[in-house]
Design a protein around this motif. Structure first.
Motif, PDB file in Angstrom:
ATOM      1  N   ARG A 278      -4.984  -1.241  -7.350  1.00 46.69           N
ATOM      2  CA  ARG A 278      -6.054  -0.941  -8.319  1.00 46.69           C
ATOM      3  C   ARG A 278      -7.208  -1.928  -8.164  1.00 46.69           C
ATOM      4  O   ARG A 278      -8.385  -1.558  -8.247  1.00 46.69           O
ATOM      5  N   LYS A 279      -6.885  -3.207  -7.907  1.00 49.46           N
ATOM      6  CA  LYS A 279      -7.924  -4.218  -7.717  1.00 49.46           C
ATOM      7  C   LYS A 279      -8.586  -4.067  -6.348  1.00 49.46           C
ATOM      8  O   LYS A 279      -9.810  -4.171  -6.211  1.00 49.46           O
ATOM      9  N   MET A 280      -7.759  -3.825  -5.324  1.00 45.14           N
ATOM     10  CA  MET A 280      -8.240  -3.809  -3.946  1.00 45.14           C
ATOM     11  C   MET A 280      -9.346  -2.784  -3.727  1.00 45.14           C
ATOM     12  O   MET A 280     -10.304  -3.012  -2.980  1.00 45.14           O
ATOM     13  N   PHE A 281      -9.213  -1.636  -4.385  1.00 41.92           N
ATOM     14  CA  PHE A 281     -10.177  -0.556  -4.163  1.00 41.92           C
ATOM     15  C   PHE A 281     -11.077  -0.311  -5.371  1.00 41.92           C
ATOM     16  O   PHE A 281     -11.719   0.734  -5.479  1.00 41.92           O
TER      17      PHE A 281
ATOM     18  N   LEU B  26       0.828  -1.210   0.000  1.00 41.84           N
ATOM     19  CA  LEU B  26       0.000   0.000   0.000  1.00 41.84           C
ATOM     20  C   LEU B  26       0.861   1.257   0.000  1.00 41.84           C
ATOM     21  O   LEU B  26       0.562   2.230  -0.707  1.00 41.84           O
ATOM     22  N   VAL B  27       1.930   1.270   0.812  1.00 39.65           N
ATOM     23  CA  VAL B  27       2.823   2.428   0.850  1.00 39.65           C
ATOM     24  C   VAL B  27       3.462   2.647  -0.516  1.00 39.65           C
ATOM     25  O   VAL B  27       3.527   3.769  -1.029  1.00 39.65           O
ATOM     26  N   ILE B  28       3.934   1.555  -1.121  1.00 39.43           N
ATOM     27  CA  ILE B  28       4.575   1.656  -2.442  1.00 39.43           C
ATOM     28  C   ILE B  28       3.596   2.217  -3.467  1.00 39.43           C
ATOM     29  O   ILE B  28       3.937   3.103  -4.268  1.00 39.43           O
ATOM     30  N   ALA B  29       2.365   1.709  -3.442  1.00 35.05           N
ATOM     31  CA  ALA B  29       1.374   2.157  -4.427  1.00 35.05           C
ATOM     32  C   ALA B  29       0.990   3.620  -4.221  1.00 35.05           C
ATOM     33  O   ALA B  29       0.676   4.326  -5.188  1.00 35.05           O
TER      34      ALA B  29
ATOM     35  N   ALA C   3     -13.948  -9.170 -13.368  1.00 40.02           N
ATOM     36  CA  ALA C   3     -13.225 -10.367 -12.923  1.00 40.02           C
ATOM     37  C   ALA C   3     -12.085 -10.015 -11.978  1.00 40.02           C
ATOM     38  O   ALA C   3     -11.799 -10.741 -11.031  1.00 40.02           O
ATOM     39  N   GLU C   4     -11.427  -8.877 -12.227  1.00 39.69           N
ATOM     40  CA  GLU C   4     -10.292  -8.492 -11.384  1.00 39.69           C
ATOM     41  C   GLU C   4     -10.711  -8.067  -9.988  1.00 39.69           C
ATOM     42  O   GLU C   4      -9.997  -8.307  -9.017  1.00 39.69           O
TER      43      GLU C   4
ATOM     44  N   GLN D  91      -6.654 -17.899  -6.094  1.00 34.37           N
ATOM     45  CA  GLN D  91      -7.947 -17.258  -5.877  1.00 34.37           C
ATOM     46  C   GLN D  91      -7.836 -15.735  -5.855  1.00 34.37           C
ATOM     47  O   GLN D  91      -8.795 -15.039  -6.180  1.00 34.37           O
ATOM     48  N   TYR D  92      -6.636 -15.219  -5.492  1.00 41.49           N
ATOM     49  CA  TYR D  92      -6.443 -13.778  -5.471  1.00 41.49           C
ATOM     50  C   TYR D  92      -6.637 -13.192  -6.864  1.00 41.49           C
ATOM     51  O   TYR D  92      -7.100 -12.057  -7.011  1.00 41.49           O
ATOM     52  N   TYR D  93      -6.258 -13.977  -7.889  1.00 41.00           N
ATOM     53  CA  TYR D  93      -6.373 -13.499  -9.272  1.00 41.00           C
ATOM     54  C   TYR D  93      -7.706 -13.887  -9.905  1.00 41.00           C
ATOM     55  O   TYR D  93      -7.892 -13.762 -11.119  1.00 41.00           O
ATOM     56  N   SER D  94      -8.647 -14.372  -9.065  1.00 47.08           N
ATOM     57  CA  SER D  94     -10.004 -14.697  -9.523  1.00 47.08           C
ATOM     58  C   SER D  94     -10.018 -15.765 -10.598  1.00 47.08           C
ATOM     59  O   SER D  94     -10.858 -15.742 -11.522  1.00 47.08           O
ATOM     60  N   MET D  95      -9.102 -16.729 -10.521  1.00 46.62           N
ATOM     61  CA  MET D  95      -9.065 -17.811 -11.506  1.00 46.62           C
ATOM     62  C   MET D  95     -10.220 -18.775 -11.257  1.00 46.62           C
ATOM     63  O   MET D  95     -10.645 -19.010 -10.126  1.00 46.62           O
TER      64      MET D  95
END
Length: 522
Positions: free
Chosen positions: A381-384, A352-355, A426-427, A508-512
């Motif tokens: 970008r995905k998280m929020f 989060l700090v890096i982003a 999907a993301e 699962q994080y990548y919604s596969m």
């Protein structure tokens, strides 16, 4: 041999029974006969009162139990500089230790002559007489003739009581660049500018644990015209004021371990044109606000590239958002703050700090590689993404109008959309419930750059990390996992390929989903 008892000892520094103190009074204390010294101890627990005795005030202490009366014969007023240097580095039949002369280490057992002693002292360029009871320069000119090549000098924790004392020493050291005066207590000079010639070559100055205030630093700064590094740690500094026509060459400022509460106090030093490194660790700062212009950058701290805020009271992400306004910030230390010690995974906090800070390339002394930055920004970008859509965000650039509240909390979000594109459904799909986290996915593994390699079908748990998938592929393809680059395609996102860039994330994080195709390249 110590310096003789002065007829005017007020303000002098002493050692008495191993404790440091400043003389505040000299004279009678009825009904006891004789002359007493009223002293204020550096350690207030050593004292008995605040300078009053039987209803009469003789002097004033900053602490209610910081004062005592002692006999002058018990007070050690110290020695001159050259005596201290000679004791530590020079001729003394009873003095046996080692020292560094040039690049060689020699044993001090006693030189054959005064001339040889003089020759040895002439070679010294980096010396320490810490805790050697230095209180004055001594006879005029003897330092210059005996050890003129000193460029690095540690005078910390001595008995120097005024800047005039220090100037008398420094004036004879025309090559002096680094000076440590930490743990001395120095009274202000009556005319600071008159001492500037003594410190004309000084580049680095340490005044840690001296009790100096920022106002006193501002008054004295005219004495240090070429100063580049200033260390002011552990001085109980509570406020800052804008330096006027001084400290303009400063590249490093350390004001750690003080008592600054309001982060906006830092605006007072934000115009220093060359300041690159600022250490404000271990204060009480929780917030700060910078004015930004059309390019989202502030005109404050225009040269600042390194900032340490370890051990403050930072608990809100708004503080990190503000740091993105600093146009040249590349290195940040922000450990031991409530925000960093929250219940979130430390890796997530780091991402989060890096982003949030676009130009950062070192975080908590660890380099941010391009791949880590890309992964952090994509994850952000995905998280929020869901919040962005709910606030008025839209994948159509003409209709994208997230609320001001959202942009205040996520000021880089639109920038990340421009960089990577808007997140699709999907993301930003929510993870499956915990009870389903170990469900199996039927995936097809293909190597698009290796047409001879037949597709492989595998059932993998969606909780399996990308790193473990690479380990499996190593066994199947005999290719080192460090060389493998993975992505996937889904029938629900035809023509779109999603990179599996973070080895520590589960599938699962990548919604596969079942039927997706894993693409393997090396």
């Amino acid at each position: 041999m110590t310096e003789a008892f002065s007829s005017d000892p007020i303000g002098r520094r002493i050692i008495c029974d191993g404790e440091y103190a400043t003389v505040r009074y000299a004279g009678p204390v009825p009904p006891t006969p004789g002359i007493w010294l009223g002293v204020e101890w550096d350690n207030p627990l050593r004292g008995k009162h605040d300078g009053s005795h039987e209803g009469t005030r003789y002097f004033t202490c900053s602490h209610p139990s910081g004062g005592s009366f002692v006999r002058s014969k018990k007070a050690n007023f110290g020695i001159n500089f050259l005596t201290a240097v000679t004791k530590r580095y020079g001729l003394n039949d009873d003095w046996n230790e080692t020292m560094v002369v040039g690049k060689k280490t020699v044993e001090l057992v006693g030189f054959e002559s005064v001339q040889e002693e003089q020759s040895q002292l002439n070679t010294l360029f980096d010396i320490s007489v810490r805790e050697c009871m230095v209180s004055c320069a001594g006879h005029k000119g003897v330092i210059k003739s005996s050890c003129p090549n000193i460029s690095i000098l540690n005078l910390s924790k001595n008995l120097l009581s005024s800047w005039e004392n220090v100037a008398d020493i420094a004036f004879q050291l025309q090559k002096l660049k680094t000076l440590d005066l930490s743990e001395n207590r120095l009274s202000l000079p009556s005319n600071p500018s008159s001492l500037a010639s003594s410190f004309g070559t000084l580049i680095v100055l340490s005044l840690n644990r001296t009790g100096v205030t920022w106002n006193e630093v501002s008054q004295c700064a005219v004495m240090w015209p070429a100063l580049e590094e200033l260390y002011l740690a552990s001085n109980n500094i509570t406020s800052l004021k804008r330096p006027m026509n001084c400290l303009q060459s400063l590249t490093l400022l350390d004001i750690s371990n003080n008592h600054i509460i309001d982060g906006n106090q830092l605006h007072a030093i934000s115009d220093l044109p060359r300041l690159k490194h600022l250490n404000i660790s271990n204060n009480l700062i929780s917030s700060i606000k910078f004015l930004a212009h059309h390019d989202y950058c502030t005109e404050s701290f225009t040269s600042l590239s390194s900032l340490s805020v370890n051990g403050n009271n930072i608990s809100q992400w708004s503080f990190i958002n503000e740091l993105n306004k600093l146009s040249n910030l590349q290195s940040l230390n922000c450990q031991n703050n409530p925000l960093m010690d929250s219940d979130k995974n430390p890796e997530t906090i780091r991402q989060l700090v890096i982003a949030k800070i676009a130009r950062l390339n070192i975080l908590n002394r660890t380099e941010i590689l391009p791949q880590e930055r890309k992964g952090a920004e994509l994850d952000y970008r995905k998280m929020f993404g869901t919040e962005w859509l709910k606030s008025g965000g839209n994948r159509n650039a003409d209709l994208n109008n997230p609320s001001m509240e959202f942009l205040t909390e996520h000021p880089r979000y639109n920038e990340l959309i421009e960089k990577y594109g808007a997140p699709d459904d999907a993301e930003i799909k929510q993870p499956e419930p915990f009870a389903l986290k170990n469900q199996l996915l039927t995936l097809t593994i293909m190597c698009p750059d290796k047409p001879d390699q037949k597709p492989i079908k595998k059932k993998l748990p969606d909780s399996m990390t990308v790193q473990k998938v690479k380990g499996l592929l190593y066994r199947l393809l005999k290719v080192p996992s460090s060389e493998l680059k993975l992505s996937y395609e889904s029938s629900k996102m035809e023509g779109r390929e999603i990179q599996l860039e973070n080895d520590l994330k589960p599938l699962q994080y990548y919604s596969m989903e079942n039927g997706d195709c894993v693409l393997v390249r090396w």
